[in-house]
Design a protein around this motif. Structure first.
Motif, PDB file in Angstrom:
ATOM      1  N   ASP A 165       0.857  -1.183   0.000  1.00 53.30           N
ATOM      2  CA  ASP A 165       0.000   0.000   0.000  1.00 53.30           C
ATOM      3  C   ASP A 165       0.897   1.238   0.000  1.00 53.30           C
ATOM      4  N   SER A 166       1.085   1.832  -1.176  1.00 46.94           N
ATOM      5  CA  SER A 166       1.973   2.993  -1.270  1.00 46.94           C
ATOM      6  C   SER A 166       1.285   4.284  -0.831  1.00 46.94           C
ATOM      7  N   GLY A 167      -0.043   4.356  -0.968  1.00 42.61           N
ATOM      8  CA  GLY A 167      -0.764   5.578  -0.618  1.00 42.61           C
ATOM      9  C   GLY A 167      -0.652   5.938   0.846  1.00 42.61           C
ATOM     10  N   ILE A 168      -0.585   4.917   1.700  1.00 44.51           N
ATOM     11  CA  ILE A 168      -0.540   5.177   3.142  1.00 44.51           C
ATOM     12  C   ILE A 168       0.764   5.846   3.553  1.00 44.51           C
ATOM     13  N   GLU A 169       1.763   5.804   2.689  1.00 39.21           N
ATOM     14  CA  GLU A 169       3.046   6.438   3.005  1.00 39.21           C
ATOM     15  C   GLU A 169       2.921   7.954   3.120  1.00 39.21           C
ATOM     16  N   ARG A 170       1.864   8.531   2.592  1.00 38.76           N
ATOM     17  CA  ARG A 170       1.669   9.977   2.678  1.00 38.76           C
ATOM     18  C   ARG A 170       0.710  10.364   3.812  1.00 38.76           C
ATOM     19  N   TRP A 171       0.199   9.368   4.522  1.00 39.97           N
ATOM     20  CA  TRP A 171      -0.697   9.655   5.642  1.00 39.97           C
ATOM     21  C   TRP A 171       0.092  10.158   6.846  1.00 39.97           C
ATOM     22  N   ARG A 172      -0.571  10.912   7.685  1.00 36.99           N
ATOM     23  CA  ARG A 172       0.017  11.298   8.962  1.00 36.99           C
ATOM     24  C   ARG A 172       0.231  10.029   9.791  1.00 36.99           C
ATOM     25  N   PRO A 173       1.256   9.989  10.618  1.00 38.90           N
ATOM     26  CA  PRO A 173       1.505   8.809  11.451  1.00 38.90           C
ATOM     27  C   PRO A 173       0.293   8.383  12.279  1.00 38.90           C
ATOM     28  N   LEU A 174      -0.483   9.343  12.755  1.00 39.64           N
ATOM     29  CA  LEU A 174      -1.661   9.045  13.573  1.00 39.64           C
ATOM     30  C   LEU A 174      -2.627   8.129  12.839  1.00 39.64           C
ATOM     31  N   PHE A 175      -2.894   8.422  11.577  1.00 37.11           N
ATOM     32  CA  PHE A 175      -3.864   7.659  10.797  1.00 37.11           C
ATOM     33  C   PHE A 175      -3.251   6.373  10.231  1.00 37.11           C
ATOM     34  N   ALA A 176      -1.975   6.439   9.879  1.00 42.01           N
ATOM     35  CA  ALA A 176      -1.302   5.230   9.414  1.00 42.01           C
ATOM     36  C   ALA A 176      -1.259   4.190  10.528  1.00 42.01           C
ATOM     37  N   ALA A 177      -1.019   4.643  11.758  1.00 42.39           N
ATOM     38  CA  ALA A 177      -0.983   3.733  12.900  1.00 42.39           C
ATOM     39  C   ALA A 177      -2.326   3.060  13.110  1.00 42.39           C
ATOM     40  N   GLN A 178      -3.402   3.824  12.977  1.00 42.13           N
ATOM     41  CA  GLN A 178      -4.735   3.261  13.195  1.00 42.13           C
ATOM     42  C   GLN A 178      -5.054   2.188  12.154  1.00 42.13           C
ATOM     43  N   GLU A 179      -4.691   2.434  10.905  1.00 38.91           N
ATOM     44  CA  GLU A 179      -4.957   1.450   9.852  1.00 38.91           C
ATOM     45  C   GLU A 179      -4.118   0.183  10.062  1.00 38.91           C
ATOM     46  N   LEU A 180      -2.866   0.349  10.439  1.00 36.87           N
ATOM     47  CA  LEU A 180      -2.006  -0.796  10.708  1.00 36.87           C
ATOM     48  C   LEU A 180      -2.568  -1.627  11.860  1.00 36.87           C
ATOM     49  N   TYR A 181      -3.001  -0.960  12.919  1.00 35.91           N
ATOM     50  CA  TYR A 181      -3.536  -1.644  14.090  1.00 35.91           C
ATOM     51  C   TYR A 181      -4.791  -2.433  13.730  1.00 35.91           C
ATOM     52  N   ARG A 182      -5.659  -1.833  12.934  1.00 38.47           N
ATOM     53  CA  ARG A 182      -6.905  -2.502  12.533  1.00 38.47           C
ATOM     54  C   ARG A 182      -6.609  -3.786  11.755  1.00 38.47           C
ATOM     55  N   LYS A 183      -5.672  -3.701  10.821  1.00 40.64           N
ATOM     56  CA  LYS A 183      -5.343  -4.874  10.017  1.00 40.64           C
ATOM     57  C   LYS A 183      -4.608  -5.931  10.852  1.00 40.64           C
ATOM     58  N   ALA A 184      -3.793  -5.502  11.795  1.00 45.24           N
ATOM     59  CA  ALA A 184      -3.078  -6.457  12.643  1.00 45.24           C
ATOM     60  C   ALA A 184      -4.042  -7.234  13.530  1.00 45.24           C
ATOM     61  N   LEU A 185      -5.039  -6.556  14.061  1.00 42.92           N
ATOM     62  CA  LEU A 185      -6.048  -7.247  14.872  1.00 42.92           C
ATOM     63  C   LEU A 185      -6.730  -8.331  14.046  1.00 42.92           C
ATOM     64  N   LYS A 186      -7.172  -7.958  12.860  1.00 48.63           N
ATOM     65  CA  LYS A 186      -7.881  -8.910  12.008  1.00 48.63           C
ATOM     66  C   LYS A 186      -7.010 -10.113  11.667  1.00 48.63           C
ATOM     67  N   ALA A 187      -5.745  -9.858  11.353  1.00 43.50           N
ATOM     68  CA  ALA A 187      -4.838 -10.944  10.984  1.00 43.50           C
ATOM     69  C   ALA A 187      -4.572 -11.891  12.142  1.00 43.50           C
ATOM     70  N   ASN A 188      -4.750 -11.405  13.377  1.00 45.79           N
ATOM     71  CA  ASN A 188      -4.499 -12.226  14.552  1.00 45.79           C
ATOM     72  C   ASN A 188      -5.781 -12.738  15.199  1.00 45.79           C
ATOM     73  N   GLY A 189      -6.879 -12.733  14.442  1.00 47.81           N
ATOM     74  CA  GLY A 189      -8.120 -13.307  14.926  1.00 47.81           C
ATOM     75  C   GLY A 189      -8.863 -12.474  15.940  1.00 47.81           C
ATOM     76  N   LEU A 190      -8.593 -11.155  15.970  1.00 47.55           N
ATOM     77  CA  LEU A 190      -9.242 -10.271  16.931  1.00 47.55           C
ATOM     78  C   LEU A 190     -10.130  -9.266  16.209  1.00 47.55           C
ATOM     79  N   SER A 191     -11.079  -8.692  16.948  1.00 46.93           N
ATOM     80  CA  SER A 191     -11.967  -7.678  16.382  1.00 46.93           C
ATOM     81  C   SER A 191     -12.188  -6.590  17.415  1.00 46.93           C
ATOM     82  N   ASN A 192     -12.865  -5.519  17.007  1.00 43.35           N
ATOM     83  CA  ASN A 192     -13.063  -4.402  17.922  1.00 43.35           C
ATOM     84  C   ASN A 192     -13.895  -4.767  19.146  1.00 43.35           C
ATOM     85  N   ASP A 193     -15.046  -5.416  18.933  1.00 41.09           N
ATOM     86  CA  ASP A 193     -15.868  -5.721  20.109  1.00 41.09           C
ATOM     87  C   ASP A 193     -16.543  -7.085  20.068  1.00 41.09           C
TER      88      ASP A 193
END
Length: 366
Positions: A156-184
């Motif tokens: 994902d090259s587009g995320i390289e231009r995101w602010r760290p705050l938003f890039a971190a949130q997207e990374l965290y969301r995908k990491a949860l999903k990949a590890n069998g976790l969800s928000n609630d």
């Protein structure tokens, strides 16, 4: 959700989950791994799946009026079907459901204003001056990001231009999903479905912030950036080191093991990201610098009101506010309300009040 809501308080929002149908719950369990030699790397913890009871309820009472409180947690196992007979029994008797405290942003803008503001809002998600992530952080931090990005986000090259705050949130969301976790884990949706079935109204608990000049707010966001890197680094730490603990906490919630949940550490990633927003220069002018105190005041007022007028009520509250000695429920206790923890944590709830004491989740065989 409005774009400026995402920009200013994404860490405070939780998506609505789908409700799960009710059925007789079988046993939920995980398989314990046998001991392994010290030189063999340990696998990530097994994530609980199937039908689970979740934790027991806290009982807050004043005279013969009772408010039953369910502690929520994020993340939770992504493949559970939460079914609590205790919650179903309480909801059937309740007069209202107090939802988790949330910030509510209202912008003074019409339909055409939204159309013109939308591109600006999404532009605020990007780094100023077209900078990329490697230009706004040191080389070691960027190397950590690149390793985790390859693992969870791919090319994902587009995320390289995101602010760290938003890039971190997207990374965290995908990491949860990949590890069998969800928000609630579908808990909020299941509660909403049961409440609707029983005709019990949901009561939002909100701290409302009205933005009179949304365009100016977005400019202020760009000009006085939040402390992105603190949130970014804490998120990388959580994904690199805290996923086993997060999985264990999620499993403890699912199986109702509150002592284990209290023992396990929280990564406090969310706190760092919320602080990044509320401590930024623009936060004060928008009324966002005192969000935690305002949310606490809103929930305590709603709880006192429910206990004053309803013989039985139900509430959702983050688990940390129930387990903490300085949390919301402890403050109700200090104000003279009676607080009883679920079985397996402190002492068992009693049948005082007009609501019959439900069977606790800890009584379910696990």
């Amino acid at each position: 959700m409005r774009p400026w809501t995402v920009l200013l308080c994404f860490a405070l929002a939780a998506p609505t989950a789908l409700a799960a149908p009710l059925q007789t719950p079988p046993v939920a369990s995980t398989t314990a791994a046998p001991p392994v030699p010290a030189d063999v790397p340990l696998l990530a913890p097994v994530v609980v799946s199937g039908v689970v009871p979740g934790p027991g309820l806290w009982k807050v009472s004043k005279g013969d009026h009772v408010l039953w409180v369910l502690g929520t947690l994020s993340p939770l196992p992504g493949h559970i079907q939460w079914e609590s007979r205790e919650v179903a029994q309480v909801l059937a008797q309740s007069k209202q459901v107090l939802l988790e405290p949330k910030i509510k942003l209202k912008a003074d803008i019409g339909f055409f204003g939204k159309l013109f503001l939308l591109p600006t809002a999404y532009g605020a998600r990007k780094n100023p001056d077209g900078k990329t992530l490697d230009q706004v952080m040191d080389a070691p931090t960027y190397a950590r990001w690149q390793a985790l990005k390859r693992k969870y986000l791919g090319d994902d090259s587009g995320i390289e231009r995101w602010r760290p705050l938003f890039a971190a949130q997207e990374l965290y969301r995908k990491a949860l999903k990949a590890n069998g976790l969800s928000n609630d884990g579908g808990v909020s949706g299941a509660v909403a479905a049961m409440a609707k079935q029983d005709g019990v109204p949901e009561t939002p608990v909100e701290y409302r912030v009205e933005i009179k000049q949304p365009r100016e707010a977005l400019k202020a966001f760009k000009a006085a950036a939040p402390s992105d890197l603190e949130c970014f680094n804490r998120t990388l730490d959580s994904i690199e080191h805290d996923l086993p603990a997060m999985t264990a906490r999620a499993n403890a919630w699912a199986t109702g093991d509150l002592e284990e949940l209290r023992r396990l550490p929280d990564s406090h990633r969310r706190d760092a990201c919320v602080t990044a927003i509320t401590s930024a220069g623009f936060a004060h002018q928008l009324g966002l610098d005192d969000v935690p105190a305002q949310l606490e005041a809103a929930w305590l007022a709603a709880a006192r009101d429910a206990l004053a007028k309803d013989d039985t009520g139900f509430a959702l509250l983050p688990m940390g506010e129930l387990l903490s000695p300085t949390g919301y429920v402890s403050k109700l206790k200090a104000a003279g309300y009676t607080v009883e923890a679920p079985l397996g944590l402190d002492e068992a709830p009693t049948a005082a009040g007009s609501a019959t004491a439900p069977a606790t989740a800890t009584s379910v065989t696990r």
